[in-house]
Design an enzyme around this catalytic site. Sequence first.
Site, PDB file in Angstrom:
ATOM      1  N   SER A   1       0.876  -1.185   0.000  1.00 15.29           N
ATOM      2  CA  SER A   1       0.000   0.000   0.000  1.00 15.29           C
ATOM      3  C   SER A   1       0.910   1.231   0.000  1.00 15.29           C
ATOM      4  O   SER A   1       2.106   1.120   0.319  1.00 15.29           O
ATOM      5  CB  SER A   1      -0.841  -0.027   1.279  1.00 15.29           C
TER       6      SER A   1
ATOM      7  N   TYR B   1      -2.226  -1.557  10.512  1.00 16.98           N
ATOM      8  CA  TYR B   1      -2.292  -1.725   9.054  1.00 16.98           C
ATOM      9  C   TYR B   1      -0.998  -1.203   8.415  1.00 16.98           C
ATOM     10  O   TYR B   1      -0.381  -1.884   7.577  1.00 16.98           O
ATOM     11  CB  TYR B   1      -3.503  -0.948   8.510  1.00 16.98           C
TER      12      TYR B   1
HETATM   13  P1  NAP Z   1     -11.634  -5.908  -0.022  1.00 13.97           P
HETATM   14  O1  NAP Z   1     -12.597  -5.421  -1.045  1.00 13.97           O
HETATM   15  O2  NAP Z   1     -12.052  -5.951   1.408  1.00 13.97           O
HETATM   16  O3  NAP Z   1     -11.128  -7.351  -0.488  1.00 13.97           O
HETATM   17  C1  NAP Z   1     -10.272  -8.118   0.326  1.00 13.97           C
HETATM   18  C2  NAP Z   1     -10.661  -9.580   0.192  1.00 13.97           C
HETATM   19  O4  NAP Z   1      -9.761 -10.355   1.010  1.00 13.97           O
HETATM   20  C3  NAP Z   1     -12.070  -9.850   0.721  1.00 13.97           C
HETATM   21  O5  NAP Z   1     -12.774 -10.709  -0.126  1.00 13.97           O
HETATM   22  C4  NAP Z   1     -11.789 -10.487   2.073  1.00 13.97           C
HETATM   23  O6  NAP Z   1     -12.824 -11.328   2.525  1.00 13.97           O
HETATM   24  C5  NAP Z   1     -10.537 -11.269   1.771  1.00 13.97           C
HETATM   25  N1  NAP Z   1      -9.865 -11.659   3.016  1.00 13.97           N
HETATM   26  C6  NAP Z   1      -9.855 -11.006   4.207  1.00 13.97           C
HETATM   27  N2  NAP Z   1      -9.185 -11.724   5.112  1.00 13.97           N
HETATM   28  C7  NAP Z   1      -8.770 -12.854   4.500  1.00 13.97           C
HETATM   29  C8  NAP Z   1      -8.050 -13.977   4.927  1.00 13.97           C
HETATM   30  N3  NAP Z   1      -7.645 -14.118   6.204  1.00 13.97           N
HETATM   31  N4  NAP Z   1      -7.793 -14.955   4.036  1.00 13.97           N
HETATM   32  C9  NAP Z   1      -8.217 -14.863   2.758  1.00 13.97           C
HETATM   33  N5  NAP Z   1      -8.927 -13.814   2.292  1.00 13.97           N
HETATM   34  C10 NAP Z   1      -9.205 -12.817   3.156  1.00 13.97           C
HETATM   35  O7  NAP Z   1     -10.317  -5.047  -0.066  1.00 13.97           O
HETATM   36  P2  NAP Z   1      -9.485  -4.379  -1.276  1.00 13.97           P
HETATM   37  O8  NAP Z   1      -9.613  -2.921  -1.131  1.00 13.97           O
HETATM   38  O9  NAP Z   1      -9.765  -5.057  -2.554  1.00 13.97           O
HETATM   39  O10 NAP Z   1      -8.017  -4.738  -0.764  1.00 13.97           O
HETATM   40  C11 NAP Z   1      -7.216  -5.739  -1.354  1.00 13.97           C
HETATM   41  C12 NAP Z   1      -5.796  -5.523  -0.888  1.00 13.97           C
HETATM   42  O11 NAP Z   1      -5.369  -4.220  -1.300  1.00 13.97           O
HETATM   43  C13 NAP Z   1      -5.619  -5.562   0.621  1.00 13.97           C
HETATM   44  O12 NAP Z   1      -4.404  -6.188   0.940  1.00 13.97           O
HETATM   45  C14 NAP Z   1      -5.569  -4.097   0.998  1.00 13.97           C
HETATM   46  O13 NAP Z   1      -4.885  -3.876   2.202  1.00 13.97           O
HETATM   47  C15 NAP Z   1      -4.840  -3.528  -0.201  1.00 13.97           C
HETATM   48  N6  NAP Z   1      -5.019  -2.103  -0.430  1.00 13.97           N
HETATM   49  C16 NAP Z   1      -6.252  -1.583  -0.669  1.00 13.97           C
HETATM   50  C17 NAP Z   1      -6.376  -0.214  -0.907  1.00 13.97           C
HETATM   51  C18 NAP Z   1      -7.713   0.438  -1.196  1.00 13.97           C
HETATM   52  O14 NAP Z   1      -7.778   1.665  -1.264  1.00 13.97           O
HETATM   53  N7  NAP Z   1      -8.777  -0.316  -1.405  1.00 13.97           N
HETATM   54  C19 NAP Z   1      -5.245   0.595  -0.885  1.00 13.97           C
HETATM   55  C20 NAP Z   1      -4.007   0.020  -0.620  1.00 13.97           C
HETATM   56  C21 NAP Z   1      -3.904  -1.333  -0.406  1.00 13.97           C
HETATM   57  P3  NAP Z   1     -13.863 -10.706   3.610  1.00 13.97           P
HETATM   58  O15 NAP Z   1     -14.534  -9.541   2.941  1.00 13.97           O
HETATM   59  O16 NAP Z   1     -14.774 -11.853   3.892  1.00 13.97           O
HETATM   60  O17 NAP Z   1     -13.034 -10.273   4.783  1.00 13.97           O
END
Ligand code: NAP
Length: 251
Positions: free
Chosen positions: A141, A155
Amino acid sequence: MKNSLPDRVALVTGGGSGIGRAAAVAFARAGARVVVSDVDPEKGAETVRMMPASSTFIQADVSVTSQVKDLIRQAVELHGKLDCAFNNAGIEGAIARLHEYPDTAWDRIIQVNLKGTWLCMKYELRQMLKLGKGAIVNTSSTAGHVGSRGRMSAYIASKHGVLGLTRTAAVEYGAKGIRVNALCPGAVRTPMTERLLGADPERAERMAQFIPMARFGTPDEVAEAAVWLCSDAASYVNGLALPIDGGYLAH
Ligand code: NAP
């Protein structure tokens, strides 16, 4: 990026939502056979329904050793090998000042974001070492580069840790033909961001003012970078922590 991953087998964790779902679809569009994994079977299955018939869902919690081990074993049993992995599953955790951060919330976020990434890499690398090549992309991130006032110390620590793991693996395995890189998304419109922002569109607008491109990113914009890093087009890219943030870190 069409056909940039011909005959490749790719694993995407956190593939049931947001960036992971967009990446799973993008990897398939690029020609890979994709194993989608997520802790939530319904959301994972929904992703697979958007993809070609060669795509599979395998449920796994990335923080549990036995489940990650089984995930990689099943993926290799299905497809005979593992070429690419996008270790993307992550949680945002609790929102609290560092001196008030709950211990249990701290432990969970480190388990999922940091230990989960390490566990996936551990078992993916074992397969890639057998192949003598491979490409791993971890989701860090902008919070892996800098601190913030957002009351997300766990985080931020976890995402800094993901960059440490990425760089270490890049150095340890580069000579074995395995490239390891990280993506550093800024603010991207996903269910995670919706949870963090709540039902406050003005907050999102205020945040966008701090982004040089004056908007949030889309999951597809992150997904395309994951595909590129796994493809031969990035054959000499190793150990990179790539911001996809509309210029946020250029401030
Ligand atoms: P998201 O929509 O919440 O998707 C994350 C997915 O990971 C969800 O389906 C979640 O399932 C699953 N997950 C959570 N815990 C898990 C576990 N223990 N084992 C396997 N799967 C698991 O989030 P996103 O925004 O797409 O984020 C994806 C990645 O990008 C993350 O690592 C996040 O930190 C990173 N990121 C996101 C942003 C942003 O702005 N969105 C920015 C920087 C980095 P549940 O929903 O059931 O928990």
